[in-house]
Design an enzyme around this catalytic site. Structure first.
Site, mmCIF file in Angstrom:
data_model
loop_
_atom_site.group_PDB
_atom_site.id
_atom_site.type_symbol
_atom_site.label_atom_id
_atom_site.label_comp_id
_atom_site.label_asym_id
_atom_site.label_seq_id
_atom_site.Cartn_x
_atom_site.Cartn_y
_atom_site.Cartn_z
ATOM 1 N N HIS A 195 -18.759 -14.050 -25.894
ATOM 2 C CA HIS A 195 -17.372 -13.706 -25.262
ATOM 3 C C HIS A 195 -16.672 -13.275 -26.612
ATOM 4 O O HIS A 195 -15.441 -14.123 -26.978
ATOM 5 C CB HIS A 195 -16.771 -15.308 -24.589
ATOM 6 C CG HIS A 195 -15.520 -14.952 -23.913
ATOM 7 N ND1 HIS A 195 -15.016 -13.842 -23.552
ATOM 8 C CD2 HIS A 195 -14.757 -15.829 -23.078
ATOM 9 C CE1 HIS A 195 -14.053 -13.957 -22.762
ATOM 10 N NE2 HIS A 195 -13.825 -15.181 -22.431
ATOM 11 N N GLN B 25 -12.507 -13.155 -26.403
ATOM 12 C CA GLN B 25 -12.007 -14.576 -26.586
ATOM 13 C C GLN B 25 -11.935 -15.063 -27.908
ATOM 14 O O GLN B 25 -10.771 -15.294 -28.665
ATOM 15 C CB GLN B 25 -12.797 -15.608 -26.007
ATOM 16 C CG GLN B 25 -12.130 -16.851 -26.075
ATOM 17 C CD GLN B 25 -10.783 -17.209 -25.442
ATOM 18 O OE1 GLN B 25 -10.434 -17.110 -24.410
ATOM 19 N NE2 GLN B 25 -9.989 -17.883 -26.462
ATOM 20 N N CYS C 22 -10.559 -22.503 -24.840
ATOM 21 C CA CYS C 22 -10.377 -21.058 -24.419
ATOM 22 C C CYS C 22 -9.900 -21.152 -22.718
ATOM 23 O O CYS C 22 -9.233 -20.447 -22.453
ATOM 24 C CB CYS C 22 -11.722 -20.266 -24.472
ATOM 25 S SG CYS C 22 -12.900 -20.855 -23.403
ATOM 26 N N ARG D 240 -4.687 -14.076 -26.158
ATOM 27 C CA ARG D 240 -5.591 -13.080 -25.352
ATOM 28 C C ARG D 240 -5.066 -11.718 -25.081
ATOM 29 O O ARG D 240 -5.625 -10.753 -25.272
ATOM 30 C CB ARG D 240 -6.045 -13.791 -23.963
ATOM 31 C CG ARG D 240 -6.793 -14.810 -23.992
ATOM 32 C CD ARG D 240 -8.355 -14.736 -24.610
ATOM 33 N NE ARG D 240 -9.082 -13.663 -24.004
ATOM 34 C CZ ARG D 240 -9.653 -14.215 -22.595
ATOM 35 N NH1 ARG D 240 -9.830 -15.100 -22.243
ATOM 36 N NH2 ARG D 240 -10.336 -13.183 -22.114
#
Length: 305
Positions: free
Chosen positions: A133, A136, A264, A292
C-alpha cells in the site's frame, strides 16, 4: 505516451531510491503548507480510478487531489469494466492508455497491478494490492516528517498483523533508514519474501512476537485492522490470535512520552486499538488521514510531472 519517455509507474516503494521518495514526500508536504503550487499541475489531464475493492479515504483523497490539481477523474467500479466479462488485463491496459493520462488501481491481486503496468503506456498507481500500500506510506512519511523532521533517527514499532501495509512500512524503513521493530503473531508474520529482501538490503528491521519488546522506546506506534478484506472467513480465530497485540494505553506507555500513534484507517475500535488511544492526545491518525490528500498530490506530480 511521448516517444522515448519512460513511463513513471508508482507500484512499490522498494523500486525507488531515497531521493525520489523524498522528493515525492516533500512535494506533498509543501503543497499542504502552500509552499508548492500544484493547482495547474494536471490541467488537461484525466486520471482513471479503478476499484476492485471498496474505498472511502483512497477514493475521496485521490479524486480531490486530481481536481485540486486542475485535472479530472473517471471512476470504474468492478461492474463497470469488461474485466469481469473476460477481457484480459493486457488488452484493457492497451485500450485505456489511449484514453487517459494515468490509471490508478485498487486491486485484490498484486499480479493484476503488475500486468496492468506492463502493458500500459501511461503511469499506473498502486492504490492498494494484496502485497503493498505505497500511497498510504507516503502519507505516513509526511506525518512522521511533520512531527519529527529527520526520519532516519526514528524508531517505529508495528503491533498487529503482518499484512500489505506492513510490507510498505518495511520498504520505507529500508529506504529512509529508520529503525522498524515489528511485533506479529508467529503465524501472521510478514511474507518471507519481504523479510529476505530486508536481509539483502541490510535494513534496520527486526521481528518479534512480543509487542512490549517492539514498542519499548518507540517514537511511533503503528497498527492496522486485523481482518483485511477477503479474510472475513477467518473471523474469531484470527481475532483471538491477535488479541495480545492490541494497542492500549498500557502498551503506549512503553513507547517514548513524545510517541505518536498511527493507523491508516478504518479502525475497528476495541480490536486492534483502544478508543482511548485512537482518540487520545498521542493519536496522529487524523493528520495521517488528511495527508492522504497531500501524498496523492506528490505522487501525481511525479508520475505526470
Amino acid at each position: 505516451m511521448i516517444e522515448g519517455r519512460k513511463v513513471k509507474h508508482f507500484l512499490d516503494l522498494a523500486e525507488f531510491d531515497k531521493g525520489i521518495l523524498t522528493n515525492i514526500m516533500l512535494q506533498g508536504a509543501q503543497s499542504k503548507l502552500g509552499e508548492a503550487d500544484l493547482s495547474r499541475a494536471l490541467a488537461g489531464k484525466t486520471v482513471l480510478m479503478m476499484f476492485e475493492k471498496p474505498s472511502t479515504r483512497t477514493r475521496v483523497s485521490l479524486e480531490t487531489a486530481v481536481k485540486q490539481m486542475g485535472g479530472q477523474t473517471i471512476v470504474l467500479n468492478p461492474t463497470d469494466s469488461q474485466l469481469g466479462r473476460g477481457e484480459t488485463i493486457a488488452d484493457t491496459a492497451r485500450v485505456l492508455s489511449r484514453y487517459v493520462d494515468a490509471i490508478a488501481l485498487r486491486t485484490h491481486a498484486h499480479d493484476n497491478l503488475l500486468e496492468l503496468a506492463k502493458y500500459s503506456t501511461v503511469p499506473v498507481i498502486n492504490l492498494l494490492s494484496s502485497w503493498s500500500h505505497p500511497t498510504q506510506l507516503i502519507a505516513d512519511l509526511i506525518t512522521l516528517y511533520e512531527r519529527f523532521g529527520d526520519l532516519s533517527k526514528l524508531k517505529v514499532a508495528w503491533s498487529g498483523d503482518g499484512n500489505n501495509v506492513l510490507h510498505s512500512w518495511i520498504h520505507a524503513a529500508a529506504k529512509f533508514g529508520f529503525e522498524l521493530q515489528i511485533a506479529c503473531p508467529k503465524k501472521r508474520m510478514p511474507d518471507s519474501r519481504v523479510l529476505n529482501w530486508v536481509r539483502e538490503v541490510g535494513a534496520n528491521v527486526s521481528v518479534t512476537d512480543d509487542p512490549i519488546v517492539a514498542v519499548t522506546d518507540a517514537d511511533a506506534v503503528v497498527t492496522d485492522v486485523w481482518v483485511s478484506m477477503g479474510e472475513e472467513h477467518k473471523g474469531s480465530a484470527l481475532l483471538k490470535l491477535l488479541e495480545p497485540f492490541r494497542v492500549t494505553e498500557v502498551l503506549m506507555k512503553r513507547a517514548k512520552p513524545t510517541a505518536i500513534f498511527m493507523h491508516c484507517l478504518p479502525a475497528k475500535r476495541g480490536q486492534e486499538v483502544a478508543d482511548a488511544v485512537l482518540d487520545g492526545p498521542q493519536s496522529a491518525a487524523w493528520d495521517e488521514a488528511e495527508n492522504r490528500l497531500h501524498a496523492n498530490k506528490g505522487i501525481l506530480a511525479w508520475c505526470l510531472g
